[in-house]
Design an enzyme around this catalytic site. Structure first.
Site, PDB file in Angstrom:
ATOM      1  N   LYS A   1      70.819  35.636  33.602  1.00  0.00           N
ATOM      2  CA  LYS A   1      70.281  36.654  34.496  1.00  0.00           C
ATOM      3  C   LYS A   1      71.370  37.700  34.733  1.00  0.00           C
ATOM      4  O   LYS A   1      72.549  37.338  34.936  1.00  0.00           O
ATOM      5  CB  LYS A   1      69.870  36.023  35.830  1.00  0.00           C
ATOM      6  CG  LYS A   1      68.676  35.104  35.713  1.00  0.00           C
ATOM      7  CD  LYS A   1      67.431  35.900  35.413  1.00  0.00           C
ATOM      8  CE  LYS A   1      66.214  34.998  35.446  1.00  0.00           C
ATOM      9  NZ  LYS A   1      64.965  35.723  35.174  1.00  0.00           N
TER      10      LYS A   1
ATOM     11  N   ASP B   1      58.784  41.384  29.679  1.00  0.00           N
ATOM     12  CA  ASP B   1      58.239  40.231  30.412  1.00  0.00           C
ATOM     13  C   ASP B   1      57.242  40.787  31.418  1.00  0.00           C
ATOM     14  O   ASP B   1      56.045  40.849  31.164  1.00  0.00           O
ATOM     15  CB  ASP B   1      59.410  39.472  31.064  1.00  0.00           C
ATOM     16  CG  ASP B   1      58.979  38.381  32.045  1.00  0.00           C
ATOM     17  OD1 ASP B   1      59.850  37.636  32.534  1.00  0.00           O
ATOM     18  OD2 ASP B   1      57.776  38.276  32.349  1.00  0.00           O
TER      19      ASP B   1
ATOM     20  N   GLY C   1      59.175  31.101  31.515  1.00  0.00           N
ATOM     21  CA  GLY C   1      58.965  30.075  32.537  1.00  0.00           C
ATOM     22  C   GLY C   1      58.930  30.657  33.929  1.00  0.00           C
ATOM     23  O   GLY C   1      59.449  31.737  34.178  1.00  0.00           O
TER      24      GLY C   1
ATOM     25  N   LYS D   1      70.110  31.921  28.349  1.00  0.00           N
ATOM     26  CA  LYS D   1      69.673  33.216  28.895  1.00  0.00           C
ATOM     27  C   LYS D   1      70.408  33.426  30.204  1.00  0.00           C
ATOM     28  O   LYS D   1      70.376  32.549  31.077  1.00  0.00           O
ATOM     29  CB  LYS D   1      68.156  33.191  29.104  1.00  0.00           C
ATOM     30  CG  LYS D   1      67.595  34.219  30.056  1.00  0.00           C
ATOM     31  CD  LYS D   1      66.076  34.274  29.939  1.00  0.00           C
ATOM     32  CE  LYS D   1      65.412  34.509  31.263  1.00  0.00           C
ATOM     33  NZ  LYS D   1      63.940  34.609  31.133  1.00  0.00           N
TER      34      LYS D   1
ATOM     35  N   LYS E   1      53.986  34.699  29.282  1.00  0.00           N
ATOM     36  CA  LYS E   1      53.824  33.837  30.447  1.00  0.00           C
ATOM     37  C   LYS E   1      52.337  33.781  30.787  1.00  0.00           C
ATOM     38  O   LYS E   1      51.755  34.800  31.202  1.00  0.00           O
ATOM     39  CB  LYS E   1      54.587  34.374  31.656  1.00  0.00           C
ATOM     40  CG  LYS E   1      56.094  34.228  31.556  1.00  0.00           C
ATOM     41  CD  LYS E   1      56.760  34.764  32.807  1.00  0.00           C
ATOM     42  CE  LYS E   1      58.270  34.658  32.684  1.00  0.00           C
ATOM     43  NZ  LYS E   1      58.931  35.355  33.803  1.00  0.00           N
TER      44      LYS E   1
ATOM     45  N   GLU F   1      66.034  41.371  28.182  1.00  0.00           N
ATOM     46  CA  GLU F   1      64.697  41.189  28.756  1.00  0.00           C
ATOM     47  C   GLU F   1      64.495  42.078  29.971  1.00  0.00           C
ATOM     48  O   GLU F   1      65.318  42.076  30.897  1.00  0.00           O
ATOM     49  CB  GLU F   1      64.520  39.716  29.125  1.00  0.00           C
ATOM     50  CG  GLU F   1      63.151  39.294  29.549  1.00  0.00           C
ATOM     51  CD  GLU F   1      63.072  37.799  29.847  1.00  0.00           C
ATOM     52  OE1 GLU F   1      63.977  37.050  29.428  1.00  0.00           O
ATOM     53  OE2 GLU F   1      62.127  37.389  30.538  1.00  0.00           O
TER      54      GLU F   1
ATOM     55  N   ASP G   1      68.454  38.674  30.946  1.00  0.00           N
ATOM     56  CA  ASP G   1      67.214  39.040  31.635  1.00  0.00           C
ATOM     57  C   ASP G   1      67.574  39.789  32.908  1.00  0.00           C
ATOM     58  O   ASP G   1      68.258  39.244  33.766  1.00  0.00           O
ATOM     59  CB  ASP G   1      66.392  37.795  31.977  1.00  0.00           C
ATOM     60  CG  ASP G   1      65.032  38.151  32.568  1.00  0.00           C
ATOM     61  OD1 ASP G   1      64.262  37.222  32.857  1.00  0.00           O
ATOM     62  OD2 ASP G   1      64.723  39.353  32.729  1.00  0.00           O
TER      63      ASP G   1
ATOM     64  N   SER H   1      67.463  29.116  31.310  1.00  0.00           N
ATOM     65  CA  SER H   1      67.750  30.348  32.057  1.00  0.00           C
ATOM     66  C   SER H   1      68.823  30.045  33.099  1.00  0.00           C
ATOM     67  O   SER H   1      68.683  29.112  33.889  1.00  0.00           O
ATOM     68  CB  SER H   1      66.473  30.828  32.751  1.00  0.00           C
ATOM     69  OG  SER H   1      66.710  32.048  33.420  1.00  0.00           O
TER      70      SER H   1
HETATM   71  C1  SMG Z   1      62.503  32.812  39.790  1.00  0.00           C
HETATM   72  S1  SMG Z   1      62.634  33.758  38.321  1.00  0.00           S
HETATM   73  C2  SMG Z   1      61.128  33.505  37.502  1.00  0.00           C
HETATM   74  C3  SMG Z   1      60.984  34.553  36.394  1.00  0.00           C
HETATM   75  C4  SMG Z   1      62.052  34.417  35.326  1.00  0.00           C
HETATM   76  N1  SMG Z   1      62.001  33.083  34.732  1.00  0.00           N
HETATM   77  C5  SMG Z   1      63.106  32.538  34.180  1.00  0.00           C
HETATM   78  O1  SMG Z   1      64.195  33.065  34.178  1.00  0.00           O
HETATM   79  C6  SMG Z   1      62.926  31.159  33.597  1.00  0.00           C
HETATM   80  C7  SMG Z   1      62.590  30.183  34.674  1.00  0.00           C
HETATM   81  C8  SMG Z   1      62.265  28.824  34.072  1.00  0.00           C
HETATM   82  O2  SMG Z   1      63.103  28.298  33.322  1.00  0.00           O
HETATM   83  O3  SMG Z   1      61.154  28.325  34.331  1.00  0.00           O
HETATM   84  C9  SMG Z   1      61.896  35.488  34.256  1.00  0.00           C
HETATM   85  O4  SMG Z   1      61.831  36.665  34.648  1.00  0.00           O
HETATM   86  O5  SMG Z   1      61.863  35.201  33.057  1.00  0.00           O
HETATM   87 MG    MG Z   2      62.003  37.455  32.632  1.00  0.00          MG
END
Ligand code: SMG
Ligand code: MG
Length: 368
Positions: free
Chosen positions: A164, A239, A291, A162, A263, A214, A189, A136
């Site tokens: 953001k 998610d 994650g 991925k 998750k 996402e 995402d 991510s």
């Molecule tokens: C701080 S963002 C945590 C939530 C986010 N998690 C990620 O982007 C992956 C984070 C990881 O690699 O653990 C999601 O919405 O999927």
């Molecule tokens: Mg997410």
């Protein structure tokens, strides 16, 4: 299994670099760990994935610690058998707080499986001994900075990128990554940053052949996601909306999602996470494991879950050094873009005592 008590431990884990999402910037993790100590001699670990502030969901780590201390631990200590499946009954009477529940349940599950000599992966029904790793990538200050970060992750071997996104940082970065790196596995995402009024704008992502988009809309806007899915070609992946197996069944039935990010912390633990996996598999909906910037303890359990048959897409199960210069367990290291599934009993890893002591900011012991 008899639990003599639980340790609640807080650890401070700085991130190797700031991680920016549509809801904020993470620079370090204040993590709550739960350790179950049993009369039979086994111990079990659970990692609470709640963040410091209620920005991803309504939970936050101080509140999770209070729910564990005040409601969940007493509920477990009152059980004749501190079995994780038994604990789901009193936990169901306590509303919400899935991340707090998941931490306690995982500590019990880890202890129970260590006593039985069974790896978590085997207990969950894993079919693989290694899982493909995605990564991510946060929102950056500029597209050149983003391209440099993506280049680095691809060079490390990550099999899926991925990005953001948020209003103002979406089409341009996606286009730049697609044009620079060709047909890599790529997804985005939004962490609920858009509304249905943005549908026409989000449709501008369709030409870039994304695996999925996402959680573009708020977590309670199932109808909006179903309508958005009719207006964009990119598959919608939920998610934050998927808080249980029932929520997954509803979202699928309503056409709000065609891929699901699982998750365990968001759904109350690995037992419900497997139910989400099974509901999605029964409906032909692919899943992958998300994650929450876990340490090696939570990462180990997530990798076990990612080895289930329905997990057909790379998850956010990155190597430890994606977030931490030093993990509290032996680091998870990428090998040909994959992470090995732990084979030892329980979650299969243990924290290094010296490292754990160094990062500990508070401990408390809760017993009968
Ligand atoms: C701080 S963002 C945590 C939530 C986010 N998690 C990620 O982007 C992956 C984070 C990881 O690699 O653990 C999601 O919405 O999927
Ligand atoms: Mg997410």
């Amino acid at each position: 299994m008899k639990v003599t008590g639980f340790e609640l431990r807080r650890i401070a884990m700085p991130l190797v670099s700031p991680f920016r999402t549509s809801f904020g910037v993470e620079r370090d993790r204040d993590v709550l760990l739960v350790r179950a100590v049993t009369e039979e001699g086994a111990e079990g670990w659970g990692e609470c994935v709640a963040m410091s502030a209620p920005l991803y969901s309504s939970e936050y780590v101080d509140a999770a610690a209070e729910v564990v201390r005040r409601y969940l631990v007493p509920a477990v200590l009152s059980l004749p058998d501190a079995d994780p499946y038994q604990a789901e009954v009193p936990f169901a009477k306590i509303k919400g707080h899935p991340m707090a529940k998941a931490a306690v349940q995982t500590a019990l599950l880890d202890a129970r499986l260590r006593l039985a000599g069974m790896p978590l992966a085997a207990h969950l029904g894993a079919v693989r001994d290694r899982v493909p790793a995605g990564v991510s990538v946060g929102i950056m200050d500029s597209i050149p900075e983003l391209l440099e970060a993506v280049e680095g992750y691809l060079a490390e071997g990550y099999l899926r990128i991925k990005l953001k996104i948020q209003p103002g940082w979406d089409v341009a970065p996606v286009q730049a990554v697609r044009e620079r790196f060709g047909d890599i596995l790529l997804q985005v995402d939004a962490n609920t940053a858009y509304t249905l009024a943005d549908a026409r704008h989000l449709a501008k992502l369709d030409p870039f052949d994304l695996l999925l988009m996402e959680q573009p809309l708020p977590e309670d806007d199932i109808r909006g996601h179903a309508e958005l899915a009719r207006q964009v070609r990119t598959p919608i992946c939920l998610d934050e909306s998927i808080t249980s197996a029932r929520a997954a069944a509803d979202a699928i039935a309503l056409g709000a999602t065609s891929v699901v990010n699982i998750k365990p912390g968001r759904v109350g633990g690995y037992l419900e996470a497997r139910r989400v996996h099974d509901v999605c598999a029964a409906n032909g909906v692919p899943v992958w494991v998300g994650g929450m910037l876990e340490t090696g303890l939570g990462r180990a359990a997530n990798v076990a879950l990612a080895a289930l048959p329905g997990c057909v897409l790379p998850g956010d199960t990155s190597a430890s050094d994606r977030y931490f210069s030093r993990d509290i367990t032996a680091p998870f290291v990428l090998a040909d873009g994959h992470l090995p599934v732990p084979t030892a009993p329980g979650i299969g890893v243990d924290p290094d005592p010296a490292t754990l002591t160094e990062v500990t900011t508070a401990t408390e012991w809760l017993a009968r």
